[in-house]
Design a protein around this motif. Structure first.
Motif, PDB file in Angstrom:
ATOM      1  N   LEU A  29       0.825  -1.202   0.000  1.00  0.00           N
ATOM      2  CA  LEU A  29       0.000   0.000   0.000  1.00  0.00           C
ATOM      3  C   LEU A  29       0.864   1.260   0.000  1.00  0.00           C
ATOM      4  O   LEU A  29       0.520   2.254  -0.661  1.00  0.00           O
ATOM      5  CB  LEU A  29      -0.942  -0.004   1.204  1.00  0.00           C
ATOM      6  CG  LEU A  29      -2.081  -1.018   1.140  1.00  0.00           C
ATOM      7  CD1 LEU A  29      -2.893  -0.994   2.430  1.00  0.00           C
ATOM      8  CD2 LEU A  29      -2.990  -0.746  -0.058  1.00  0.00           C
ATOM      9  N   GLY A  33       0.873   3.866  -2.970  1.00  0.00           N
ATOM     10  CA  GLY A  33       0.621   5.269  -2.657  1.00  0.00           C
ATOM     11  C   GLY A  33       1.683   6.184  -3.227  1.00  0.00           C
ATOM     12  O   GLY A  33       1.371   7.253  -3.786  1.00  0.00           O
ATOM     13  N   SER A 219      -7.399   5.882  -7.382  1.00  0.00           N
ATOM     14  CA  SER A 219      -6.587   5.473  -6.230  1.00  0.00           C
ATOM     15  C   SER A 219      -6.594   6.533  -5.140  1.00  0.00           C
ATOM     16  O   SER A 219      -6.716   6.216  -3.947  1.00  0.00           O
ATOM     17  CB  SER A 219      -5.149   5.196  -6.684  1.00  0.00           C
ATOM     18  OG  SER A 219      -5.105   4.145  -7.625  1.00  0.00           O
ATOM     19  N   TYR A 223      -7.946   5.751  -1.335  1.00  0.00           N
ATOM     20  CA  TYR A 223      -7.150   5.961  -0.126  1.00  0.00           C
ATOM     21  C   TYR A 223      -7.884   6.905   0.827  1.00  0.00           C
ATOM     22  O   TYR A 223      -7.916   6.686   2.043  1.00  0.00           O
ATOM     23  CB  TYR A 223      -5.781   6.563  -0.492  1.00  0.00           C
ATOM     24  CG  TYR A 223      -4.717   5.543  -0.803  1.00  0.00           C
ATOM     25  CD1 TYR A 223      -3.890   5.047   0.197  1.00  0.00           C
ATOM     26  CD2 TYR A 223      -4.532   5.080  -2.094  1.00  0.00           C
ATOM     27  CE1 TYR A 223      -2.904   4.110  -0.095  1.00  0.00           C
ATOM     28  CE2 TYR A 223      -3.551   4.146  -2.401  1.00  0.00           C
ATOM     29  CZ  TYR A 223      -2.742   3.664  -1.396  1.00  0.00           C
ATOM     30  OH  TYR A 223      -1.769   2.736  -1.683  1.00  0.00           O
ATOM     31  N   TYR A 227      -9.985   5.086   4.269  1.00  0.00           N
ATOM     32  CA  TYR A 227      -9.360   5.356   5.565  1.00  0.00           C
ATOM     33  C   TYR A 227     -10.145   6.393   6.360  1.00  0.00           C
ATOM     34  O   TYR A 227     -10.180   6.334   7.588  1.00  0.00           O
ATOM     35  CB  TYR A 227      -7.916   5.816   5.369  1.00  0.00           C
ATOM     36  CG  TYR A 227      -6.955   4.676   5.103  1.00  0.00           C
ATOM     37  CD1 TYR A 227      -7.004   3.517   5.877  1.00  0.00           C
ATOM     38  CD2 TYR A 227      -6.008   4.745   4.089  1.00  0.00           C
ATOM     39  CE1 TYR A 227      -6.137   2.462   5.639  1.00  0.00           C
ATOM     40  CE2 TYR A 227      -5.126   3.698   3.856  1.00  0.00           C
ATOM     41  CZ  TYR A 227      -5.199   2.558   4.626  1.00  0.00           C
ATOM     42  OH  TYR A 227      -4.342   1.516   4.398  1.00  0.00           O
ATOM     43  N   SER A 237      -7.107  -1.722   5.441  1.00  0.00           N
ATOM     44  CA  SER A 237      -5.992  -1.907   4.502  1.00  0.00           C
ATOM     45  C   SER A 237      -6.227  -3.108   3.598  1.00  0.00           C
ATOM     46  O   SER A 237      -5.902  -3.075   2.406  1.00  0.00           O
ATOM     47  CB  SER A 237      -4.681  -2.074   5.275  1.00  0.00           C
ATOM     48  OG  SER A 237      -4.367  -0.907   6.003  1.00  0.00           O
ATOM     49  N   LEU A 240      -8.718  -2.026   1.072  1.00  0.00           N
ATOM     50  CA  LEU A 240      -8.118  -1.076   0.134  1.00  0.00           C
ATOM     51  C   LEU A 240      -7.268  -1.795  -0.900  1.00  0.00           C
ATOM     52  O   LEU A 240      -7.370  -1.519  -2.105  1.00  0.00           O
ATOM     53  CB  LEU A 240      -7.272  -0.056   0.904  1.00  0.00           C
ATOM     54  CG  LEU A 240      -6.489   0.952   0.051  1.00  0.00           C
ATOM     55  CD1 LEU A 240      -7.423   1.747  -0.846  1.00  0.00           C
ATOM     56  CD2 LEU A 240      -5.682   1.886   0.944  1.00  0.00           C
ATOM     57  N   LEU A 244      -8.052  -1.715  -4.867  1.00  0.00           N
ATOM     58  CA  LEU A 244      -7.076  -1.192  -5.828  1.00  0.00           C
ATOM     59  C   LEU A 244      -6.754  -2.235  -6.895  1.00  0.00           C
ATOM     60  O   LEU A 244      -6.688  -1.921  -8.096  1.00  0.00           O
ATOM     61  CB  LEU A 244      -5.792  -0.785  -5.100  1.00  0.00           C
ATOM     62  CG  LEU A 244      -5.871   0.463  -4.223  1.00  0.00           C
ATOM     63  CD1 LEU A 244      -4.611   0.596  -3.376  1.00  0.00           C
ATOM     64  CD2 LEU A 244      -6.064   1.714  -5.077  1.00  0.00           C
TER      65      LEU A 244
END
Length: 419
Positions: A29, A33, A219, A223, A227, A237, A240, A244
């Motif tokens: 992640l 990111g 994306s 994020y 969160y 997580s 996520l 993704l």
């Protein structure tokens, strides 16, 4: 080796403080990111100026300016008054000759340089024409004719207050039911909208490739919203990472499907306008971006549900294995897939009802209707979304099962009870 005594019971289940699976997921992640940040910097739109397309210009070539107005009187009478569209303070000028009748509305101008004056709108009744009533709030287009005289014309009904009330009720209900989590979800919606307006649309207008732009924008949205709404933890997580990955899969599937079916998007009027007046923007690219962004909501719904189910199962029974967590959560996921597929398809069908109605009276065969560009777009969109949705369930469930059982094995009972 069996344990004996009270002092050695804790040695039966040595769980690592930072499990390998958690480190891998967090590392992925973080890497994704950083790649998203780099992509946003590389694709960030320039400050180039784009001319206003002709249909959206005023007679002077500028942007359309609208003002607030209220209908103060309305009747049916002869058209042709010299006061139509002009500014006046008393009564409108009567028509010179009695021609065809139209709906005549005197509108009080409430904003702009002519606030406090009136104008006259003459509208011939017919399909698509506004049906104004006394007391209604409307928006007026203000422009200047070649002689420099200010003219007003009907633009649309004023919906600011009703829309604000509906949105306010929506926000209040969400916050009452979901409390702080609902409030954070609303903040996430605002961030998502800002990403689309500030980054994605200007980047597409700048001619940037659609798939990278949509993936970067999607994306950033994921994020932020995940969160924000669900907190920074392993449960979120896992959802996520699953979302993704599913979004990237949806991008690949969308590209392949559009290529295979030769979809053009030109069956939709707004796409035709884009091709005619903003020629450097790819219509196929817009379709791809729309497919990718459109898949985020349903993917987010399914993945967070699967992650939550896996963690709840693990928390309810500390002796269960990862395999049992996965199989139990998958039973929940299969039910969710079945219901969400209906939601996905029927939502698109509902939006296409006017189009389907026109096709139904055109006498065309069902095969021609289904394979035509307009309907085929919705079929491909639903199918791509459904495939991504179905594959996201086992993927997210597997990730969540790994993280929900940190040591890889169930927690054993205390050694003090062993013989």
């Amino acid at each position: 080796m069996e344990s004996h005594g009270h002092g050695h019971g804790h040695s039966d289940a040595p769980a690592p403080l930072t499990p390998l699976a958690a480190r891998i997921v967090v590392g992925l992640l973080v890497a994704i990111g950083l790649a998203v940040v780099a992509g946003a910097i590389a694709l960030w739109p320039s400050e180039q100026h784009v001319d206003i397309p002709l249909p959206f210009q005023t007679s002077g070539g500028g942007a359309v300016t609208t003002e607030a107005g209220t209908v103060v009187s309305q009747d049916i009478g002869a058209c042709g008054s010299a006061s139509a569209g002009r500014v006046f303070t008393g009564n409108p000028t009567p028509p010179v000759s009695a021609g065809y009748d139209c709906q005549r509305s005197i509108v009080a101008i409430e904003s702009g340089p002519n606030a406090g004056t009136k104008t006259l709108l003459e509208i011939v009744p017919g399909p698509g024409q506004p049906d104004l009533r006394t007391g209604e709030s409307i928006r007026l287009v203000r422009q200047t004719d070649p002689s420099g005289t200010t003219q007003y014309s009907f633009n649309d009904f004023s919906r600011g207050l009703p829309l604000a009330l509906i949105v306010a009720v929506f926000a209040v209900v969400i916050c009452i039911v979901a409390r702080w989590r609902g409030f954070r979800a609303l903040i996430g919606l605002i961030i998502a909208f800002a990403v689309l307006v500030v980054f994605m649309l200007p980047a597409l207008l700048d001619g940037a490739p659609a798939i990278p732009v949509a993936l970067v924008a999607g994306s950033i949205i994921l994020y932020a919203v995940l969160y924000l709404a669900h907190g920074v933890n392993l449960r979120t997580s896992s959802a996520l990472l699953g979302t993704l990955t599913s979004m990237a899969l949806a991008a690949v599937l969308s590209y392949v499907a559009i290529r295979m079916t030769h979809l053009t998007g030109l069956s939709e009027e707004q796409n035709t306008d884009v091709q005619a007046y903003i020629q450097h923007v790819s219509i196929t690219g817009l379709l791809l971006a729309g497919f990718i962004i459109g898949s985020l909501g349903v993917l987010n719904d399914v993945t967070i549900t699967q992650a939550s189910a896996a963690f709840e199962i693990a928390g309810a029974d500390s002796t269960t294995t990862r395999r049992h967590i996965f199989s139990s959560a998958m039973r929940v996921g299969r039910d969710h897939i079945a219901s969400t597929v209906y939601t996905l398809v029927l939502a698109y069908a509902g939006g296409a009802l006017p189009l389907l109605l026109l096709f139904s009276v055109a006498g065309r065969s069902i095969q021609d209707v289904l394979t035509g560009d307009a309907v085929a777009i919705e079929i491909v969109r639903s199918s791509v979304g459904g495939i991504s949705l179905a594959l996201s369930v086992p993927l997210t469930t597997a990730i969540a099962a790994l993280l929900a059982r940190p040591g890889g094995v169930p927690t054993k009972k205390s050694g003090r009870h062993s013989k």
